[in-house]
Design an enzyme around this catalytic site. Structure first.
Site, PDB file in Angstrom:
ATOM      1  N   GLU A 163       1.087  -1.110  -0.104  1.00  0.00           N
ATOM      2  CA  GLU A 163      -0.051   0.038  -0.009  1.00  0.00           C
ATOM      3  C   GLU A 163       0.823   1.400  -0.078  1.00  0.00           C
ATOM      4  O   GLU A 163       2.025   1.112   0.365  1.00  0.00           O
ATOM      5  CB  GLU A 163      -1.106   0.193   1.299  1.00  0.00           C
ATOM      6  CG  GLU A 163      -2.514  -0.539   1.238  1.00  0.00           C
ATOM      7  CD  GLU A 163      -3.267   0.494   0.325  1.00  0.00           C
ATOM      8  OE1 GLU A 163      -2.692   1.482  -0.280  1.00  0.00           O
ATOM      9  OE2 GLU A 163      -4.415   0.247   0.407  1.00  0.00           O
ATOM     10  N   ASN A 207      -9.692   5.998   2.551  1.00  0.00           N
ATOM     11  CA  ASN A 207      -8.652   5.329   1.436  1.00  0.00           C
ATOM     12  C   ASN A 207      -8.334   6.549   0.925  1.00  0.00           C
ATOM     13  O   ASN A 207      -7.686   7.479   1.250  1.00  0.00           O
ATOM     14  CB  ASN A 207      -9.384   4.295   0.795  1.00  0.00           C
ATOM     15  CG  ASN A 207      -8.660   3.083   0.920  1.00  0.00           C
ATOM     16  OD1 ASN A 207      -7.190   3.140   0.980  1.00  0.00           O
ATOM     17  ND2 ASN A 207      -9.205   1.950   1.028  1.00  0.00           N
ATOM     18  N   ASN A 242      -5.183   3.870   8.109  1.00  0.00           N
ATOM     19  CA  ASN A 242      -5.027   3.508   6.636  1.00  0.00           C
ATOM     20  C   ASN A 242      -4.273   4.522   5.903  1.00  0.00           C
ATOM     21  O   ASN A 242      -3.027   4.773   6.192  1.00  0.00           O
ATOM     22  CB  ASN A 242      -6.474   3.147   6.349  1.00  0.00           C
ATOM     23  CG  ASN A 242      -6.631   2.091   5.171  1.00  0.00           C
ATOM     24  OD1 ASN A 242      -5.624   1.284   5.255  1.00  0.00           O
ATOM     25  ND2 ASN A 242      -7.263   2.268   3.986  1.00  0.00           N
ATOM     26  N   ARG A 295      -7.822   1.184  12.984  1.00  0.00           N
ATOM     27  CA  ARG A 295      -6.333   1.499  12.856  1.00  0.00           C
ATOM     28  C   ARG A 295      -6.429   2.501  11.556  1.00  0.00           C
ATOM     29  O   ARG A 295      -7.163   2.676  10.704  1.00  0.00           O
ATOM     30  CB  ARG A 295      -5.556   0.196  12.380  1.00  0.00           C
ATOM     31  CG  ARG A 295      -5.780  -0.491  10.897  1.00  0.00           C
ATOM     32  CD  ARG A 295      -4.661  -1.297  10.441  1.00  0.00           C
ATOM     33  NE  ARG A 295      -5.377  -1.849   9.109  1.00  0.00           N
ATOM     34  CZ  ARG A 295      -5.420  -1.537   7.914  1.00  0.00           C
ATOM     35  NH1 ARG A 295      -4.788  -0.178   7.731  1.00  0.00           N
ATOM     36  NH2 ARG A 295      -5.512  -2.114   6.927  1.00  0.00           N
ATOM     37  N   ASP A 305      -9.802   2.136  -3.969  1.00  0.00           N
ATOM     38  CA  ASP A 305      -8.871   2.004  -3.085  1.00  0.00           C
ATOM     39  C   ASP A 305      -7.923   3.308  -2.916  1.00  0.00           C
ATOM     40  O   ASP A 305      -8.481   4.541  -2.883  1.00  0.00           O
ATOM     41  CB  ASP A 305      -8.098   0.784  -3.275  1.00  0.00           C
ATOM     42  CG  ASP A 305      -7.420   0.299  -1.955  1.00  0.00           C
ATOM     43  OD1 ASP A 305      -6.875   1.216  -0.980  1.00  0.00           O
ATOM     44  OD2 ASP A 305      -7.250  -0.918  -1.435  1.00  0.00           O
TER      45      ASP A 305
END
Length: 289
Positions: A16, A145, A101, A99, A195
């Site tokens: 990521e 995201n 991201n 959490r 995403d």
């Protein structure tokens, strides 16, 4: 051909957040579930991995040296030479099911990052200012995201993945405030979940589609889908522009929860991919705190 090439076959569980350091011609990205930062020095073709004590959602280049990390429970500075972590705060410490991201610095040098929650609407989007004070920009998010600022620095484009939409917010560089969030892109059915995201100098956004094996280029003014890049991995997670001319799109992928049968079909899942465009991207901003 509109197909990307694998340039680092690292088999990340959840690759990521790629970030290009144009001064050092170096690409950074993370493996969230692997608790790693990856660093690729292009000229030397040198690949380095830093191992962390917990998951790291995203990172940013820090103007005065080192990295800023958004980890499971808060923000940290990371010294690459000593691999030392220095906690800034623990914004989500009381929410064990959340959490951090995705996140990025804005054009002024603040850092914006959101959280992901197992409970619908229970995550938030935050700003870490240059004075290291954190503020909640908005809540009601499920999986914060992709984000990208318009080239004229007046808009923020933002993705909350389960909505399958991109929203656009008016952005005030002087205060960092976000207002008037409205939908600008509705994701077509059948290309996965939106995403990570980046933007080019023409103001078009590039969206990675998890489960869709592709990156799409969209016009956020009209919502039109302009271009599709095929990736030989289904779980496409994020992208950024890099290279000497900022015309190479670097794309991260994952292999999270894929079966052995799936991996036989996509052995490069979890790798880093590259696609040469004829379009110049916007540079990655730096955190100035």
């Amino acid at each position: 051909m509109n197909s990307a090439t694998c340039v680092q076959d690292l088999k990340s569980d959840l690759g990521e957040g790629p970030v290009w350091n144009e001064k050092k011609q170096t690409l950074y990205w993370v493996d969230i579930n692997g608790q790693k930062i990856h660093k690729w020095k292009m000229k030397q073709d040198q690949q380095i991995a830093y191992h962390l004590p917990e998951k790291v959602g995203c990172l940013a280049i820090r103007e005065q040296g080192g990295l800023l990390l958004a980890m499971e429970n808060g923000f940290y500075f990371f010294d690459e030479s000593t691999e030392e972590l220095t906690a800034i705060n623990d914004t989500e410490e009381s929410l064990s099911y959340n959490r951090f991201n995705d996140g990025k610095p804005d054009p002024v040098g603040r850092f914006y990052a959101g959280t992901i929650s197992s409970t619908k609407g229970n995550a938030s989007f935050y700003c870490l200012d240059k004075n290291l004070k954190t503020s909640r920009m908005f809540s009601g998010v499920t999986n914060s995201n992709g984000l990208a600022w318009s080239p004229d620095e007046t808009k923020l484009y933002y993705i909350d993945t389960p909505t399958k939409k991109v929203t656009v917010h008016d952005y005030d560089p002087s205060t960092g405030k976000l207002t008037n969030g409205v939908t600008c892109i509705t994701v077509p059915e059948g290309i996965g979940k939106p995403d990570g995201m980046t933007i080019d100098e023409e103001g078009m956004v590039w969206i990675a589609f998890f489960g869709g094996s592709c990156v799409g280029r969209f016009n956020p003014q009209s919502g039109e889908w302009l271009k599709k890049i095929d990736i030989p991995a289904s779980q496409v997670t994020s992208c950024t522009f890099g290279g000497t001319d900022l015309q190479t799109l670097y794309i991260t992928t994952a292999r999270k929860d894929l079966t052995e049968a799936d991996l036989d079909k996509e052995p490069l899942a979890g790798g880093l991919f590259a696609y040469n465009t004829n379009i110049r991207g916007m540079p990655s901003y730096r955190f100035k705190g």
